[in-house]
Structure formats: C-alpha cells, structure tokens
Design an enzyme around this catalytic site. Sequence first.
Site, PDB file in Angstrom:
ATOM      1  CG  HIS A   6      -1.935   0.907   1.476  1.00 39.23           C
ATOM      2  ND1 HIS A   6      -2.981   1.007   2.352  1.00 39.23           N
ATOM      3  CD2 HIS A   6      -2.436   2.135   0.403  1.00 39.23           C
ATOM      4  CE1 HIS A   6      -3.636   2.217   1.946  1.00 39.23           C
ATOM      5  NE2 HIS A   6      -3.167   2.842   0.998  1.00 39.23           N
ATOM      6  CG  HIS A   8      -1.728   6.326  -2.120  1.00 41.47           C
ATOM      7  ND1 HIS A   8      -2.333   5.235  -2.814  1.00 41.47           N
ATOM      8  CD2 HIS A   8      -1.892   5.926  -0.838  1.00 41.47           C
ATOM      9  CE1 HIS A   8      -3.292   4.605  -2.351  1.00 41.47           C
ATOM     10  NE2 HIS A   8      -3.095   4.858  -0.853  1.00 41.47           N
ATOM     11  CB  ALA A  72      -5.668   7.333  -2.029  1.00 35.81           C
ATOM     12  CB  SER A  73      -6.155  12.323  -0.855  1.00 37.59           C
ATOM     13  OG  SER A  73      -5.114  12.829  -1.108  1.00 37.59           O
ATOM     14  CG  HIS A 178      -7.537   3.766  -0.774  1.00 39.41           C
ATOM     15  ND1 HIS A 178      -7.994   5.067  -0.249  1.00 39.41           N
ATOM     16  CD2 HIS A 178      -6.400   3.370  -0.143  1.00 39.41           C
ATOM     17  CE1 HIS A 178      -6.829   5.495   0.315  1.00 39.41           C
ATOM     18  NE2 HIS A 178      -5.965   4.369   0.514  1.00 39.41           N
ATOM     19  CG  HIS A 223      -6.608   2.942   6.162  1.00 39.25           C
ATOM     20  ND1 HIS A 223      -7.411   3.103   5.062  1.00 39.25           N
ATOM     21  CD2 HIS A 223      -5.649   3.469   5.343  1.00 39.25           C
ATOM     22  CE1 HIS A 223      -7.405   3.581   4.142  1.00 39.25           C
ATOM     23  NE2 HIS A 223      -6.058   4.117   4.062  1.00 39.25           N
ATOM     24  CD  GLU A 284      -2.340   4.989   3.351  1.00 38.30           C
ATOM     25  OE1 GLU A 284      -2.647   4.915   4.693  1.00 38.30           O
ATOM     26  OE2 GLU A 284      -3.461   5.496   2.619  1.00 38.30           O
TER      27      GLU A 284
HETATM   28 ZN   LIG Z   1      -3.896   4.606   0.905  1.00 40.33          ZN
END
Ligand SMILES: [Zn+2]
Length: 343
Positions: A6, A8, A72-73, A178, A223, A284
């Site tokens: 995981h 990003h 992701a955001s 996600h 998470h 992450e």
């Molecule tokens: Zn993530």
Amino acid sequence: MIIDCHGHYTTEPGDLKRFREQQIKAVENRTAAPLRASLKISDDEIRDSLEGAQLKLQRERGTDLTIFSPRASGMGHHIGDESVSREWSQICNDLIYRVCMLYPENFVGVCQLPQSPGVPPKNSAAELERCVKELGFIACNLNPDPSGGYFNAPPLTDKSWYPFYEKMVELDVPAMIHVSGCCNPAMHTTGSYYLNADTMAFMQLILSDLFKDFPTLKLIIPHGGGAVPFHWGRFRGLALNNGRPELVEIIKNNIFFDTCVYHQPGIDLLTEVVPVDNILFASEMVGAVKGIDPKTGFNFDDTRRYVEAAPALGDADRRKIFEGNARRVFSRLKTTAAATAAV
Ligand SMILES: [Zn+2]
C-alpha cells in the site's frame, strides 16, 4: 523479501498538480479542459520525486517492493463527470507506469479507476483491463463512495458491481477498497473518512453472498481494517445473529487487512484478532501520517517495526505477512520483474 502492498505516489512532480488544477477549473467554469499533451514531466523529475522519499524510506526501512498507486486523496471521483474522471485516471495511471518502468525492482503498479457518481461500475472495467494487460499492473483501488464523503452509492454487494467484479476475476486482480479526498466538511479525509469507509465496507461484505457469487474475488481493506479488529466481537455477533458463518470463514479467501496502523498496541490487536493469512504488510508511505512519534523516536508509518515486535507472531507468521500473503493475493505479481529480482 518485504512487500509493502500500500503505497501512493504522493510526491508527484509539480506539473501533474498544475494539470489537475486547470482541469478542475475548466469543470467549474465550463471551459475547455487542458490538453493531455501539455503535461511536461521528465524522467529526471520522476526520479527526483522518489529518490529522496519512497526509495530512501525503502532503503532505510529494509523493504524491497512497493505496490504503488496514484495518490488516493487525489482521485477525486466526485469532481466533474465520467469523461473528466477517465482522463484524470488515465494520466495518473500512465505516470505510475513510468515509475514502474524506471524502477522495475522497487515498484509494481496499481490503477486508479475512472469512477464517477451515478455511473455504473462496469464502465471502469476497460481502464482496469488496459492497466493490467498493457501496463502490467496487478490490482486496482476501488472507491466505495465516489461522492467524496456522502455515502450515497449502492453498497459494494449491489448487483451493479457484478460486471466489474467479473472483470477483476477474469484478470485475476484484487482490489483495495479505498476512498478518495473528502468534500464533506464533517469528516477529515485520512483521519475519519478513510476509516469510516473501511469499516462500512466490511459490514456490507459480511452480511452478503458476494463471495458465494465470486469465490475468487479478493478485496483488501486498508488501514488495518478501520475499526474492524477492535470491534471484532460486534461484527462477529452481528454475522452470527444473521445466520452467517464465523468471520474467519467469511474472510478466509476473500478479505484481507493491511498493517497501516501506526502504533504497537494496534498491530498487536490486529495480529491477535485477525488470522495471519489475512494480513498483508503495508505502510502507506509517504502518506497519511508523516513525522516522528516523539514517544518512540521513529516515524509513525514505519510499520515494519510494529510487525517485528508483535508478540502474537512467530517467524513463519511474519514471513507470511511480509511476503507470502502478498504473493497469494496479488497473483499477477509473479509475472513482474520485481517479484523475481529480489527472491
Ligand atoms: Zn492509501
């Protein structure tokens, strides 16, 4: 080998941000969108963006391979319409592909899907197929709430998802559940929205027949599974009260949790409660919680330390969490350069 499932691309070169800002402005003003050809990102800029960040941390922490997806955001499925989302997703995915080509032993790609509120999930199948077959990606991030924080989409168990799941099964790729950035002011994106969505997804799945219909479908709840390990008794009781099997049976071959939990007691609980076969190592990084924990002197997201120290785990368990389970869940990993290089 340690596989971080995981990560990003949160350190993207600046021109990607410039493009996205212009794209959003064009949506707001109903003017022409910026041209994809206007994006100027050199290989050196990509290298610079990673060398002092993800690659440095991989080396420092002794992890080998990051399963890597766009920020992701930043997916922002609630912004614009389906065509905006498709354009943005393809650009982000193509950038991940370039990362993976520059560092084939350090990164393997996971795609962002061109989801959009009210649009059938099956419309995302083509981009998934492109990323898997043409770019060599091994999974996707699947957003259970394309509204960006209002939770008004059908549950993941709704039949509208089935054509997309059929494509996942056909391609033999898992999805990480996600969400993206939150536009609901009541929720903080990484602090509450992410964990709320993780918890919601689990409850949807355990009361459904989804895995009877798709016995080989694999979903990762990141998470640490949100609130699930802490409230395992509640979920287990609800499942049993509804005529469902034990949770360990429900999740066995289909639901996995990662280790993006940023303190030792959290990882201790996760590894005591959730079967070891259903836990995947992840950090992450560079992501949600940056910085050093003043109590330990180490970064919050340096999750390898917690897994190493978890009392419930033996050496064989740790090997599963660090590598073996990821190889099982991400079946296509074996076809990549990264998987064979560090064996
Ligand atoms: Zn993530």
